[in-house]
Scaffold this active site. Structure first.
Site, PDB file in Angstrom:
ATOM      1  N   ASP A 209      40.860  34.249  43.180  1.00 25.53           N
ATOM      2  CA  ASP A 209      40.750  35.716  43.066  1.00 25.53           C
ATOM      3  C   ASP A 209      41.369  36.328  44.319  1.00 25.53           C
ATOM      4  O   ASP A 209      41.847  35.589  45.210  1.00 25.53           O
ATOM      5  CB  ASP A 209      39.269  36.145  42.915  1.00 25.53           C
ATOM      6  CG  ASP A 209      39.129  37.463  42.148  1.00 25.53           C
ATOM      7  OD1 ASP A 209      39.622  38.497  42.648  1.00 25.53           O
ATOM      8  OD2 ASP A 209      38.548  37.466  41.046  1.00 25.53           O
ATOM      9  N   GLY A 235      44.220  34.809  46.694  1.00 18.47           N
ATOM     10  CA  GLY A 235      45.654  35.038  46.523  1.00 18.47           C
ATOM     11  C   GLY A 235      45.911  36.144  45.519  1.00 18.47           C
ATOM     12  O   GLY A 235      44.996  36.872  45.139  1.00 18.47           O
ATOM     13  N   ASP A 236      47.164  36.220  45.096  1.00 16.66           N
ATOM     14  CA  ASP A 236      47.606  37.294  44.199  1.00 16.66           C
ATOM     15  C   ASP A 236      48.220  36.644  42.958  1.00 16.66           C
ATOM     16  O   ASP A 236      49.236  35.950  43.070  1.00 16.66           O
ATOM     17  CB  ASP A 236      48.646  38.137  44.953  1.00 16.66           C
ATOM     18  CG  ASP A 236      49.220  39.252  44.102  1.00 16.66           C
ATOM     19  OD1 ASP A 236      48.872  39.345  42.907  1.00 16.66           O
ATOM     20  OD2 ASP A 236      50.031  40.024  44.636  1.00 16.66           O
ATOM     21  N   PHE A 237      47.591  36.874  41.798  1.00 20.12           N
ATOM     22  CA  PHE A 237      48.099  36.161  40.611  1.00 20.12           C
ATOM     23  C   PHE A 237      49.471  36.656  40.153  1.00 20.12           C
ATOM     24  O   PHE A 237      50.081  36.052  39.275  1.00 20.12           O
ATOM     25  CB  PHE A 237      47.081  36.077  39.478  1.00 20.12           C
ATOM     26  CG  PHE A 237      46.328  37.319  39.058  1.00 20.12           C
ATOM     27  CD1 PHE A 237      46.949  38.551  38.934  1.00 20.12           C
ATOM     28  CD2 PHE A 237      44.979  37.222  38.712  1.00 20.12           C
ATOM     29  CE1 PHE A 237      46.254  39.672  38.499  1.00 20.12           C
ATOM     30  CE2 PHE A 237      44.261  38.345  38.280  1.00 20.12           C
ATOM     31  CZ  PHE A 237      44.897  39.569  38.181  1.00 20.12           C
ATOM     32  N   HIS A 255      43.133  42.171  29.984  1.00 22.02           N
ATOM     33  CA  HIS A 255      42.930  43.551  29.471  1.00 22.02           C
ATOM     34  C   HIS A 255      43.087  44.596  30.576  1.00 22.02           C
ATOM     35  O   HIS A 255      43.200  45.775  30.293  1.00 22.02           O
ATOM     36  CB  HIS A 255      41.591  43.683  28.726  1.00 22.02           C
ATOM     37  CG  HIS A 255      40.365  43.690  29.580  1.00 22.02           C
ATOM     38  ND1 HIS A 255      39.125  44.013  29.081  1.00 22.02           N
ATOM     39  CD2 HIS A 255      40.163  43.410  30.895  1.00 22.02           C
ATOM     40  CE1 HIS A 255      38.218  43.934  30.040  1.00 22.02           C
ATOM     41  NE2 HIS A 255      38.824  43.564  31.155  1.00 22.02           N
TER      42      HIS A 255
HETATM   43  C1  LIG Z   1      37.487  42.537  35.317  1.00 17.81           C
HETATM   44  S1  LIG Z   1      37.318  41.450  36.652  1.00 17.81           S
HETATM   45  C2  LIG Z   1      36.796  39.948  35.853  1.00 17.81           C
HETATM   46  C3  LIG Z   1      36.076  39.002  36.789  1.00 17.81           C
HETATM   47  C4  LIG Z   1      35.569  37.713  36.158  1.00 17.81           C
HETATM   48  N1  LIG Z   1      36.625  36.941  35.528  1.00 17.81           N
HETATM   49  C5  LIG Z   1      34.475  38.033  35.167  1.00 17.81           C
HETATM   50  O1  LIG Z   1      34.716  37.943  33.963  1.00 17.81           O
HETATM   51  O2  LIG Z   1      33.370  38.396  35.601  1.00 17.81           O
HETATM   52  C6  LIG Z   1      39.022  41.103  37.060  1.00 17.81           C
HETATM   53  C7  LIG Z   1      39.168  40.201  38.274  1.00 17.81           C
HETATM   54  O3  LIG Z   1      40.579  40.103  38.586  1.00 17.81           O
HETATM   55  C8  LIG Z   1      40.689  40.071  39.998  1.00 17.81           C
HETATM   56  N2  LIG Z   1      42.049  40.471  40.405  1.00 17.81           N
HETATM   57  C9  LIG Z   1      42.603  41.716  40.318  1.00 17.81           C
HETATM   58  N3  LIG Z   1      43.856  41.713  40.798  1.00 17.81           N
HETATM   59  C10 LIG Z   1      44.111  40.440  41.205  1.00 17.81           C
HETATM   60  C11 LIG Z   1      45.261  39.815  41.766  1.00 17.81           C
HETATM   61  N4  LIG Z   1      46.377  40.505  41.992  1.00 17.81           N
HETATM   62  N5  LIG Z   1      45.179  38.482  42.038  1.00 17.81           N
HETATM   63  C12 LIG Z   1      44.033  37.779  41.792  1.00 17.81           C
HETATM   64  N6  LIG Z   1      42.920  38.322  41.241  1.00 17.81           N
HETATM   65  C13 LIG Z   1      42.948  39.637  40.952  1.00 17.81           C
HETATM   66  C14 LIG Z   1      39.638  41.066  40.431  1.00 17.81           C
HETATM   67  O4  LIG Z   1      39.314  40.943  41.808  1.00 17.81           O
HETATM   68  C15 LIG Z   1      38.485  40.744  39.509  1.00 17.81           C
HETATM   69  O5  LIG Z   1      37.605  39.782  40.046  1.00 17.81           O
END
Ligand SMILES: C[S@@+](CC[C@H](N)C(=O)[O-])C[C@H]1O[C@@H](n2cnc3c(N)ncnc32)[C@H](O)[C@@H]1O
Length: 347
Positions: A209, A235-237, A255
């Site tokens: 994350d 990191g950054d996905f 989503h």
């Molecule tokens: C809606 S939340 C879902 C969290 C978890 N999967 C859950 O279902 O409880 C989306 C997740 O994507 C992560 N996220 C957003 N942008 C990101 C990025 N650029 N790289 C990695 N993770 C990211 C957020 O920090 C968050 O934890």
């Protein structure tokens, strides 16, 4: 209709009353949110209380709090007893903190200014197709959460509670036993990966994350006793995701993003996944082609306004998979209405 035309009038009156109640929906959001913020359900956990006791504990004005609670009681959320004391009802129970299925953080979040202000700008989103959140706050949701600790704590709490509820239905609906390494992409505070690793002692995992979020997951992973099998990676996905997993899970992630950005995330998963691996999306739902009531059609609007993302039909998800080098193999409903698994394989 009778000779005086009364039934037509009364149909119109009923329609007007129903539409008024819908128009007035934001009052429900706000009174539930305020009760959640004040911790009223927690205060009533040990039994009924009178309004002065509640107001003192919650630091509220007794008469104003009483007006909020009687309106909530008219909706079945809390009840006012004959002796004037208030008590919990089954609809009020999810407003307690720390209970299975707690909705307290969601209730708080939906009532907070940083969340509802973009909704006041829905028209912008409808005119431009872009997230009103970015127009209002000048940055996207995750950039905002990175700079506001209190908002991040409410958001992550809301995610953790909804994920906690969905975990068992996911484990019951999908067989993880053949996998060696799970990568939970955008895994938040780790509720899902912890449950998968606990249920499958042969597996190792990576929770991936944003750095600040992955950091916050450390204690949870340690307390769950899986730290020796679970790596945390910040990191950054959009840049890359950890390599070498044979199952990549993205729960409530795609989503949040428009099609181009979703394809970028999925392509990074495609580069990282083993040849026989599986890609699993866990989605809040699949948008149906019908007029039937479907909460996912409203969650879709949260995505439009707050993240700039979208809830999708099966065909739309299939097209994104194809663009990223995957083939959609199965859509698997779970026992939870909020969790549908979409499986893909690399092609
Ligand atoms: C809606 S939340 C879902 C969290 C978890 N999967 C859950 O279902 O409880 C989306 C997740 O994507 C992560 N996220 C957003 N942008 C990101 C990025 N650029 N790289 C990695 N993770 C990211 C957020 O920090 C968050 O934890």
């Amino acid at each position: 209709m009778d000779s005086r035309g009364n039934s037509k009038t009364s149909d119109q009156q009923i329609s007007a009353a129903v539409i008024y109640e819908l128009i007035d929906g934001f009052t429900r959001t706000q009174i539930i949110s305020v009760a959640a913020e004040l911790g009223i359900a927690d205060l009533l956990m040990e039994g009924p209380k009178d309004i002065y006791e509640l107001a003192t504990s919650a630091d509220a004005h007794p008469r104003a709090l009483q007006r909020i609670l009687r309106a909530l009681a008219s909706l079945g959320i809390f009840a006012e007893r004959e002796d004037g004391r208030f008590e919990l009802t089954s609809l009020a129970e999810p407003l307690q903190s720390g209970v299975p299925g707690s909705m307290r953080d969601f209730a708080i979040m939906y009532g907070q200014e940083w969340y509802w202000k973009p909704w006041g700008n829905l028209l912008d989103s409808v005119r431009t197709g872009e997230s009103a959140f970015e127009h209002v706050h000048g940055k996207d949701l995750f950039g905002y959460l990175g700079e506001d600790e209190q908002a991040a704590s409410v958001f992550n709490g809301a995610m953790t509670s909804i994920t906690g509820e969905g975990v068992n239905p996911i484990l019951e609906s999908y067989d993880f036993s053949d996998f060696a390494k799970i990568v939970d992409v955008g895994g938040g505070h780790g509720t899902l990966i912890v449950a998968v690793l606990k249920a499958h002692p042969q597996m190792r995992g990576v929770l991936f994350d944003l750095p600040s979020v992955a950091e916050g997951a450390k204690v949870i992973i340690q307390e769950a006793g899986v730290a020796d099998r679970c790596e945390m990676a910040g990191g950054d996905f959009f840049e890359s995701v950890p390599v070498g997993g044979d199952v990549y899970v993205l729960k409530f992630v795609i989503h949040d993003w428009d099609d181009d950005r979703t394809i970028a995330i999925l392509r990074n998963c495609r580069k990282a996944i083993t040849r026989d691996g599986k890609l699993l999306l866990v989605e809040r739902g699949i948008v149906p082609h019908s007029n039937e009531p479907a909460p996912i059609k409203f969650m879709d609007l949260h995505m439009l306004v707050i993240t700039g993302g979208i809830e999708r039909t099966e065909a739309e998800i299939g097209a994104l998979f194809e663009a990223a080098g995957f083939k959609l193999t199965k859509v698997i409903p779970t026992g939870s209405p909020d969790n549908v698994i979409v499986e893909g394989i690399p092609v």
